[in-house]
Motif scaffolding. Structure first.
Motif, PDB file in Angstrom:
ATOM      1  N   UNK A   1       0.864  -1.272  -0.005  1.00 29.40           N
ATOM      2  CA  UNK A   1      -0.142  -0.015  -0.052  1.00 29.40           C
ATOM      3  C   UNK A   1       0.833   1.331   0.110  1.00 29.40           C
ATOM      4  N   UNK A   2       2.030   1.094   0.891  1.00 27.38           N
ATOM      5  CA  UNK A   2       2.707   2.437   0.936  1.00 27.38           C
ATOM      6  C   UNK A   2       3.965   2.325  -0.181  1.00 27.38           C
ATOM      7  N   UNK A   3       4.389   1.308  -0.573  1.00 28.44           N
ATOM      8  CA  UNK A   3       5.377   1.034  -1.652  1.00 28.44           C
ATOM      9  C   UNK A   3       4.656   0.572  -3.036  1.00 28.44           C
ATOM     10  N   UNK A   4       4.482   1.592  -3.747  1.00 27.89           N
ATOM     11  CA  UNK A   4       3.895   1.114  -5.165  1.00 27.89           C
ATOM     12  C   UNK A   4       5.073   1.066  -6.088  1.00 27.89           C
ATOM     13  N   UNK A   5       5.467  -0.042  -6.724  1.00 24.05           N
ATOM     14  CA  UNK A   5       6.474  -0.125  -7.564  1.00 24.05           C
ATOM     15  C   UNK A   5       6.293  -0.542  -8.803  1.00 24.05           C
ATOM     16  N   UNK A   6       6.644   0.222 -10.225  1.00 21.59           N
ATOM     17  CA  UNK A   6       6.203  -0.158 -11.055  1.00 21.59           C
ATOM     18  C   UNK A   6       7.460  -0.380 -12.218  1.00 21.59           C
ATOM     19  N   UNK A   7       7.376  -1.004 -13.327  1.00 18.12           N
ATOM     20  CA  UNK A   7       8.486  -1.171 -14.316  1.00 18.12           C
ATOM     21  C   UNK A   7       8.391   0.007 -14.952  1.00 18.12           C
ATOM     22  N   UNK A   8       9.677   0.507 -15.401  1.00 15.89           N
ATOM     23  CA  UNK A   8       9.707   1.840 -16.063  1.00 15.89           C
ATOM     24  C   UNK A   8       8.976   1.869 -17.350  1.00 15.89           C
ATOM     25  N   UNK A   9       9.347   0.736 -18.214  1.00 20.16           N
ATOM     26  CA  UNK A   9       8.937   0.475 -19.591  1.00 20.16           C
ATOM     27  C   UNK A   9       7.581   0.083 -19.737  1.00 20.16           C
ATOM     28  N   UNK A  10       7.188  -1.090 -18.916  1.00 22.47           N
ATOM     29  CA  UNK A  10       5.916  -1.523 -19.113  1.00 22.47           C
ATOM     30  C   UNK A  10       4.632  -0.992 -18.477  1.00 22.47           C
ATOM     31  N   UNK A  11       5.151  -0.184 -17.468  1.00 18.53           N
ATOM     32  CA  UNK A  11       4.243   0.535 -16.332  1.00 18.53           C
ATOM     33  C   UNK A  11       3.366  -0.313 -15.646  1.00 18.53           C
ATOM     34  N   UNK A  12       3.668  -1.859 -15.494  1.00 18.59           N
ATOM     35  CA  UNK A  12       3.162  -2.807 -14.745  1.00 18.59           C
ATOM     36  C   UNK A  12       3.545  -2.829 -13.453  1.00 18.59           C
ATOM     37  N   UNK A  13       2.563  -2.945 -12.428  1.00 15.84           N
ATOM     38  CA  UNK A  13       2.999  -3.078 -11.122  1.00 15.84           C
ATOM     39  C   UNK A  13       3.864  -4.226 -10.651  1.00 15.84           C
ATOM     40  N   UNK A  14       5.014  -4.043 -10.005  1.00 17.42           N
ATOM     41  CA  UNK A  14       5.948  -5.140 -10.024  1.00 17.42           C
ATOM     42  C   UNK A  14       5.353  -5.823  -8.481  1.00 17.42           C
ATOM     43  N   UNK A  15       5.704  -7.158  -8.477  1.00 13.67           N
ATOM     44  CA  UNK A  15       5.732  -7.856  -7.189  1.00 13.67           C
ATOM     45  C   UNK A  15       6.393  -7.232  -6.095  1.00 13.67           C
ATOM     46  N   UNK A  16       5.655  -7.300  -4.886  1.00 10.91           N
ATOM     47  CA  UNK A  16       6.472  -6.682  -3.658  1.00 10.91           C
ATOM     48  C   UNK A  16       7.450  -7.450  -3.182  1.00 10.91           C
ATOM     49  N   UNK A  17       8.700  -6.512  -3.299  1.00 12.33           N
ATOM     50  CA  UNK A  17       9.833  -7.212  -2.725  1.00 12.33           C
ATOM     51  C   UNK A  17      10.016  -8.170  -1.346  1.00 12.33           C
ATOM     52  N   UNK A  18       9.109  -7.430  -0.601  1.00 18.64           N
ATOM     53  CA  UNK A  18       8.677  -8.118   0.964  1.00 18.64           C
ATOM     54  C   UNK A  18       8.081  -9.281   0.562  1.00 18.64           C
ATOM     55  N   UNK A  19       7.041  -9.540  -0.297  1.00 12.43           N
ATOM     56  CA  UNK A  19       6.553 -10.697  -0.348  1.00 12.43           C
ATOM     57  C   UNK A  19       7.119 -11.857  -1.096  1.00 12.43           C
ATOM     58  N   UNK A  20       8.123 -11.113  -2.233  1.00 10.08           N
ATOM     59  CA  UNK A  20       8.936 -12.210  -2.671  1.00 10.08           C
ATOM     60  C   UNK A  20      10.248 -12.886  -1.532  1.00 10.08           C
TER      61      UNK A  20
END
Length: 668
Positions: A248-267
């Motif tokens: 919720x706090x850390x919204x991380x997306x791919x610069x080129x595809x603009x797709x939301x990336x999986x949370x590194x914490x969940x990984x």
């Protein structure tokens, strides 16, 4: 990182556990001490009444005495702050009361006396008090000695008192040792607690002040801690973020595809391994600001090896990425023109050597006269010439063609899917644009060469070599005709810039011609001397007008600049087939007959003859002309200076011919 940071978090947790243990341990001892007297009263009542069948009235009195002293103890414990004062009170009051009770009322409250003696011994052990220990021992000995000596009536034999005293003393010594160990342990726990508290404060300060963002979550991915840097990156305050799911706090997306990336914490929670974000990761802050980040997430394990959460360290990657791009740009581009460099061309030529790009044309271009421009007007003007030509190439060629600067004045263009005819049309367009441009009133000129690869019968390297050879052959032909014109243009620019220099050069040329004719030289030689006189100061084109026109004394640096003009003139003239024969003479025209001149300090007939002629003509005209720093001399005075300096500054023969045969003056 997961080991060290988890250890630190574990140490902090342990510090809290130890603090709680110490608090409860102190509370336990306080309760134990405070409850001993009431417990002693209850025990006294039980033993006296139910076991040894002591009379009920005496039993109640004994128990009441013990309870009274319990109240006194609690009162002292809560109201007296000084430990020393407590000890004095306990020693004096309890010892005194013990003696009074033992000697006066033992027949009523004998068992209570032993309870008090025991409690006093216990206090002595708890407080490790030598005073209370001595008081306890002395009081019990006095009491028992008195009772034994007086044969106070009691059902138990007198030896009981002595044996009871010995048992209590032995018990006291043993228990005192135990409590000393407990006290040492307490001191150790206190010290460890203080050390851990310092470590905790240091960790907290480090996490708050560290330059990277630090976030810690629990094993469910809920944020437990976030430092100020992480607050700035996310736009969330710590108060807002703590208790929220990480994604919720850390919204991380791919610069080129603009797709939301999986949370590194969940990984990390899924794999139980350290995880680093891939390149091109963008953090979208609360207000929508996007920042490239790099991030490392790692599991946190507790002291039992169980997963306790995840710690994540992240930083703003913007500046680092920009520097990387700058380094990459500089490694593949020419710093002056912004075009590609040879390194890039070497890489791309291998990729373009493919039938998909045939016909593939290679075009070389060389800017003519760059050296002359640099020598005459300085490297800034030479750089300006190169940038102008680079702009012309960029504006004239299609974007898919690779334009590069591969040397000082050399440019290379790779032209995929371009035939020889198409390349020549483009070269004609570039040539037309180039020749319409000027730098310091000199028309730009470029030599071209091209070759085309249509199939695999020739290597690309061979085609590039052919184009380069064609370009060089054209440059040689063009230079022979262009350099002379360029030098004349430079001379014209100097004359326009400084008319005094123009008139001086004409007069020096005329005097030099008179001297040449006096020696009976042929017309070709006379004309050569005439041109040398006109161009003898062409090197001054590179010297600032402020120095040339300065009225005051020149500085050492300014004098050095003035003295550099013969060398500049030589570099300009030596490259031209039209003027190279007089270049040496102009280079030496400030040498002196006695060897004290410049630039090389040569003497006598080592100096070129034309240089010796120009030296006389130059000096005479300078003396007869007004200068910023002095007025002109009369012709006779100037001629006298020439004769007086013959044999030192001037060739004595040329000086005599000039003064006697040309000026017709009889000066000796």
């Amino acid at each position: 990182m997961n080991t060290k940071l988890s250890d630190v978090f574990g140490d902090v947790r342990t510090s809290y556990d130890n603090a709680s243990a110490l608090k409860y341990e102190n509370r336990f001892f306080s309760m134990l001490i405070s409850g001993l007297l009431p417990l002693g009263a209850a025990a006294n009542f039980t033993v006296s009444y139910f076991i040894i069948r002591y009379p009920f009235r005496e039993t109640i009195v004994n128990s009441a005495v013990l309870c009274f002293f319990a109240v006194v103890f609690l009162f002292v414990q809560k109201t007296v702050g000084s430990e020393s004062a407590k000890k004095i009170i306990y020693v004096s009051v309890f010892s005194l009361l013990l003696l009074v009770i033992a000697t006066s009322y033992y027949h009523l409250i004998g068992p209570a006396v032993w309870g008090i003696i025991f409690i006093m011994g216990f206090f002595a052990m708890v407080y490790s008090s030598p005073e209370m220990t001595v008081a306890y021992g002395v009081s019990s000995l006095i009491a028992n000695s008195y009772l034994w000596a007086e044969h106070i009536p009691y059902e138990i034999d007198g030896h009981y008192y002595l044996s009871m005293t010995i048992i209590l003393l032995i018990s006291m010594i043993g228990m005192r040792s135990i409590f000393k160990l407990l006290k040492k342990r307490q001191m150790l726990i206190d010290r460890q607690y203080r050390d851990l508290q310092r470590s905790e404060n240091k960790l907290w300060t480090t996490l708050i002040s560290v330059g990277d963002g630090v976030v810690a979550t629990d094993k469910d991915g809920i944020i437990e801690f976030m430092n100020p840097v992480a607050e700035n990156l996310t736009g969330w305050s710590s108060a807002e973020a703590v208790g929220q799911p990480f994604e919720w706090v850390f919204r991380i997306i791919n610069e080129h595809t603009r797709i939301i990336m999986e949370s590194p914490v969940h990984v990390v929670l899924r794999t139980l391994k350290k995880y680093e974000l891939a390149n091109h990761s963008i953090l979208v802050s609360k207000d929508g600001t996007e920042r490239p980040i790099e991030d490392t997430a790692a599991p946190i394990y507790d002291e039992n090896g169980l997963l306790g959460g995840v710690v994540l360290v992240l930083r703003d990657f913007s500046e680092k990425r920009e520097k990387g791009r700058q380094i990459e740009y500089l490694s593949y581009h020419d710093q002056l023109t912004g075009l590609y460099n040879r390194r890039f061309v070497d890489q791309e030529s291998a990729a373009l050597d493919n039938e998909v790009f045939y016909p593939l044309t290679v075009m070389y271009a060389d800017v003519n006269g760059l050296k002359i421009i640099n020598d005459a007007f300085g490297h800034d003007q030479g750089n300006h010439l190169l940038v102008k030509f680079a702009d012309i190439l960029t504006d004239s060629l299609p974007k898919e063609q690779i334009i590069s600067r591969i040397g000082g004045d050399e440019f290379l263009v790779l032209m995929p899917n371009t035939s020889a005819a198409e390349a020549h049309e483009l070269m004609d367009l570039i040539r037309e644009k180039t020749e319409s441009e000027e730098v310091m009133n000199i028309n730009m000129s470029v030599s071209f060469g091209s070759a085309t690869k249509y199939d695999d019968s020739d290597t690309l390297q061979e085609v590039m070599r052919q184009a380069e050879n064609i370009m060089y052959s054209k440059k040689i032909l063009m230079n022979s005709s262009k350099r002379g014109a360029t030098i004349r243009t430079i001379s014209h620019v100097l004359n326009v810039k400084n008319q005094r220099e123009e008139m001086h050069s004409r007069r020096v040329s005329a005097i030099s011609v008179q001297i040449a004719k006096a020696y009976g030289l042929d017309e070709e030689r006379v004309n050569e001397i005439k041109v040398a006189g006109e161009l003898h100061d062409i090197g001054k084109i590179a010297i600032d007008d402020a120095i040339l026109n300065k009225t005051g004394k020149l500085t050492m640096q300014e004098r050095d600049q003035i003295r550099s003009h013969p060398e500049i003139a030589y570099r300009l003239l030596n490259t031209s087939g039209e003027y190279y024969r007089i270049a040496e003479a102009i280079y030496q025209h400030h040498e002196r007959w006695d060897g004290t001149g410049y630039p090389n300090g040569i003497a006598g007939k080592e100096i070129h003859w034309i240089a010796r002629v120009i030296a006389v003509a130059d000096a005479f005209d300078a003396m007869c002309s007004d200068r910023p720093y002095r007025s002109a001399l009369r012709m006779e005075d100037a001629a006298r200076e020439i004769i007086e300096n013959a044999g030192t500054q001037f060739d004595p023969e040329i000086a005599r011919v000039f003064v006697h045969d040309i000026l017709k003056l009889e000066i000796s």
